[in-house]
Structures are given as C-alpha cells and as structure tokens.
Design an enzyme around this catalytic site. Structure first.
Site, PDB file in Angstrom:
ATOM      1  N   ARG A  48      60.857  36.642  52.637  1.00 51.64           N
ATOM      2  CA  ARG A  48      59.792  37.395  53.314  1.00 51.64           C
ATOM      3  C   ARG A  48      60.236  38.848  53.502  1.00 51.64           C
ATOM      4  NH1 ARG A  48      60.015  37.470  58.531  1.00 51.64           N
ATOM      5  NH2 ARG A  48      60.125  35.220  58.812  1.00 51.64           N
ATOM      6  N   TYR A 100      35.093  50.530  50.798  1.00 52.22           N
ATOM      7  CA  TYR A 100      35.070  49.139  50.356  1.00 52.22           C
ATOM      8  C   TYR A 100      34.641  48.237  51.521  1.00 52.22           C
ATOM      9  CZ  TYR A 100      36.903  44.670  48.686  1.00 52.22           C
ATOM     10  OH  TYR A 100      37.033  43.352  48.314  1.00 52.22           O
ATOM     11  N   LYS A 196      43.241  44.547  40.818  1.00 56.43           N
ATOM     12  CA  LYS A 196      42.363  45.234  39.885  1.00 56.43           C
ATOM     13  C   LYS A 196      43.176  45.788  38.705  1.00 56.43           C
ATOM     14  CE  LYS A 196      39.717  44.103  43.323  1.00 56.43           C
ATOM     15  NZ  LYS A 196      39.355  44.984  44.408  1.00 56.43           N
TER      16      LYS A 196
HETATM   17  C1  LIG Z   1      39.254  44.869  45.862  1.00 53.66           C
HETATM   18  C2  LIG Z   1      39.470  46.055  46.710  1.00 53.66           C
HETATM   19  C3  LIG Z   1      40.149  45.961  47.939  1.00 53.66           C
HETATM   20  C4  LIG Z   1      40.629  44.636  48.505  1.00 53.66           C
HETATM   21  O1  LIG Z   1      41.626  44.071  47.732  1.00 53.66           O
HETATM   22  P1  LIG Z   1      41.883  42.480  47.616  1.00 53.66           P
HETATM   23  O2  LIG Z   1      42.997  42.421  46.631  1.00 53.66           O
HETATM   24  O3  LIG Z   1      40.617  41.862  47.149  1.00 53.66           O
HETATM   25  O4  LIG Z   1      42.274  41.991  48.959  1.00 53.66           O
HETATM   26  C5  LIG Z   1      40.355  47.134  48.649  1.00 53.66           C
HETATM   27  N1  LIG Z   1      39.908  48.320  48.206  1.00 53.66           N
HETATM   28  C6  LIG Z   1      39.219  48.443  47.042  1.00 53.66           C
HETATM   29  C7  LIG Z   1      38.753  49.786  46.616  1.00 53.66           C
HETATM   30  C8  LIG Z   1      38.982  47.320  46.269  1.00 53.66           C
HETATM   31  O5  LIG Z   1      38.290  47.443  45.126  1.00 53.66           O
END
Ligand SMILES: *Cc1c(COP(=O)(O)O)cnc(C)c1O
Length: 392
Positions: A48, A100, A196
């Site tokens: 951790r 977001y 992403k």
């Molecule tokens: C998807 C996203 C998040 C959140 O991320 P997760 O990995 O889904 O928890 C935060 N900010 C933006 C701009 C995103 O596209």
C-alpha cells in the site's frame, strides 16, 4: 542527455531488472517484503505504501508531465479525492461549472459534509474567476478541454490570475502529457484518469496525481498511503504497458479525427461540430497556443431527432455505444442519456448539451473504415428522413 516524451514512455523501466536482466520490468504482486534483519527494512515493506511496479509507472508519468513525483491511484476519482486532502474544512475550492460529472458530485458531496467549501464558476470568463478569487480560495481546479463540448480554457492565464499562494490543479485526462503539459504552464498538480488515453486499451480503471514540487508530492504520497487509495501493482503493470505506445497512439488518434471531421463537415445531417481544432471553435486560439495537438474527442449535433438518432447510433458498427474514452477502439456516446443523464434537463440545455448531441472518441482503426461506417449510418438515416417526409 534529455529524452523526448516518446522515448521516456517507451523505455519506462526497460533493463531495470538486476536479477535476471529481464528487458521488460517484472510485475511485483507481493503485498509485503521481508526485512533484511531486525530493524533493517529494505526499500519496500508493504505494497500500500510502496511497490516497485507502481513506482515505475509513477516515475515515468512524473517525467512525462515534467513533475517531481507522482502517486498512482486506484481510479481517476480516487486521484481527485486524494487531492482534496490538501484542503481543511474552511478552505475554498474553485472548480469549473462544466467539470467532469464525477468531480462535480465528489466536490459537492464532500462540501455538503463540511469537508471544505466549493464554488463552481465559468472559467472561460476572467471576471468570474477574479470574483471567485476574492474569497481567497486554497485551491483552483481546472479541466480543459471540457466534456462533451470541448471548451478550452487558458491554463497559463488562470494560473497567473490565481497567483503563487493558491494550489493550481489541472485534470489533464482528455489530452494526456503528449498533447498538454499543465505543469509547464504554471500548474502545481496534474491529475489523470489513466483509464483513458494513458492506459489506452479500456482494460484498467486507474488514476494518477503528479506534483511539480517535492513538498506537495510528499503530502500527496503521505495521504495516499494514509487513506489507502494507491493503485494495484497489476493495474500499474498493464497501464505501463499501454503507456509505452501513448505517442504513436495519439498521433493515429488525431490523424483519424482529422479525417472524421472532414467527413462530418460535408454531411448535411450534421449541425454543429465541437472540436478545438476547427477555426470556428470559440476556443481554437487558446487550444492552438497551449496544446501540442487538438486531441481525438469531438461532439456534434444531428439534424435528426428521436428514432432517427437511434437509427444512426444502431447503424454504426465501428463506433461502440459506450461511456469512457481514450481507448484504441472508437466509441460513440449520447451525453444527454449517458454521461450527463444525472443533470436536470434544464441545466443540461443551459450547458449546451442538447438531446441531439453525440460525442465521439475516435480510435485508431483505419480512418477510411471509420468514415465509411459513419457514411453508411448517415445514409440509413437519410432514407428514414425521406420516408418520414413522405408519410408526414
Ligand atoms: C473518466 C474521468 C475521470 C474519472 O476517472 P475514473 O478513472 O473513471 O475514476 C475524471 N476526470 C475526467 C476528465 C475523466 O474523463
């Protein structure tokens, strides 16, 4: 010798294995590590707090973002949650009114619990920012380009308006460090949903927080261990694997997007196209100044509604109907019923998110195939429109 970002990403952890000379760094799944002797811990004691596989990813992302250190978290949301720990209960956070949805929900819910105060402002407007700065905020949250209309705000300008004493944080998820480097534009912290573009293969949910200075990095690393939001070694391994190809993926993503845009511009059933690379886009000039490319996210409005929008979406075979973005595969999303469904309809319309708006995450398939797929879906709609006219 300093390497380019492409080289840094490709070479992450390569040839670092001392034991067997493995070219690619091994995956350390172990949750714990032996002490060499009583009172003699080694570099790692518990995963951790620290893990070699996770640290390789953190160090590489820190280099790519020109930061001094990074923390890898279990999701983008836990990365954002981690950053909120820099604030006390009387501190004010300024956030974009079109951030977001998950960020909006988190900041709002924690503010309601009295963890800090939050104010949402239109960061495209200098007066609004200046007015919010009168309240002496502790932290300003920036997110650019926005979702789903790809509005771009000027990071350098906002950081200058905020000044030295305010922690300036940028969510850089939509562009990745290959296309935008907020720490070089005056920000103190960069946040990513590595889910992403950074991982890029839609098979990990993860996040990262990168700090420009050591003091902030140490606070973030301390809190990450304290609240236990650090990412898993396996996810870090997969993400590192995806990260190696980030530069070539971004190049292809953008090349394909260009072709898709050129097609959409000629398509009579398309009303408005939202893409910062278009000269007609309201924040084109800012994007041109601060970004190293215009990215691969875009949205557009259809002239057609209701059943025809459904026909269009269902006729596509290379754009999968799904939320999220940044993977190698192309996706289509209907913000009004998917990513932005939780907003009340009036607020949604006010934000410019109409029911005929569609968002694309353009993947790295063959661009001509993508265009052909769109074209055949539009042709089907066209037939429906004509049939509708005849019957009406
Ligand atoms: C998807 C996203 C998040 C959140 O991320 P997760 O990995 O889904 O928890 C935060 N900010 C933006 C701009 C995103 O596209």
């Amino acid at each position: 010798m300093s390497s380019s970002n492409q080289t840094i990403a490709v070479r992450s952890g390569i040839e670092s294995d001392q034991q067997f000379g493995a070219v690619t760094p091994p995956l350390y799944l172990s949750s714990n590590y032996t002490f060499a002797d009583l009172e003699q811990p080694r570099q790692y004691d518990y995963s951790r707090s620290g893990n070699p596989t996770r640290d390789t990813l953190a160090d590489t992302l820190a280099q790519l973002e020109a930061g001094c250190g990074g923390v890898i978290t279990s999701s983008g949301m836990s990365a954002i949650y981690l950053v909120t720990h820099l604030c006390d209960k009387d501190d004010v956070i300024i956030a974009p009114h079109d951030c977001y949805g998950g960020t909006y929900r988190l900041l709002n819910s924690l503010a309601e619990r009295g963890r800090f105060k939050v104010e949402f402002v239109d960061q495209g407007c200098d007066e609004s920012i200046q007015q919010a700065l009168q309240g002496k905020p502790k932290l300003i949250w920036i997110e650019t380009p926005s979702n789903p209309l790809l509005r771009v705000v000027d990071i350098q300008n906002i950081c200058e308006l905020a000044g030295q004493d305010i922690i300036k944080v940028v969510d850089n998820t939509f562009l990745s460090p290959v296309l935008q480097q907020p720490l070089t534009l005056g920000a103190d912290i960069v946040v990513h949903s590595t889910t992403k573009y950074i991982n890029g293969h839609s098979d990990v949910v993860g996040g990262a927080v990168i700090a420009k200075e050591q003091a902030l990095f140490e606070q973030l690393a301390w809190w990450a261990n304290c609240i236990g939001v650090t990412g898993s070694p396996f996810d870090s391994f997969i993400t590192s694997r995806g990260l190696r190809t980030l530069s070539v993926r971004m190049r292809q993503h953008q090349e394909n997007t260009q072709k898709v845009i050129e097609y959409l511009q000629q398509q009579p059933l398309v009303k408005n196209i939202y893409y910062p690379g278009l000269e007609s886009h309201p924040s084109h000039q800012i994007a041109k100044k601060q970004q190293l490319g215009f990215g691969a996210m875009l949205s557009f409005e259809l002239e057609i509604k209701g059943a025809n929008l459904r026909t269009f979406v269902n006729s596509l075979s290379l754009f999968s109907l799904a939320e999220s973005l940044g993977g190698v595969e192309s996706l289509i999303c209907h913000p009004a019923t998917m990513t932005h469904a939780a907003m009340d309809p009036a607020a949604r319309l006010k934000a410019g998110i109409s029911n005929s708006l569609l968002r694309l995450s353009v993947g790295i398939e063959d661009a001509d195939d993508l265009v052909r797929d769109l074209d055949s879906a539009f042709q089907r709609c066209q037939i429906k429109v004509l049939q509708g006219e005849q019957h009406g």
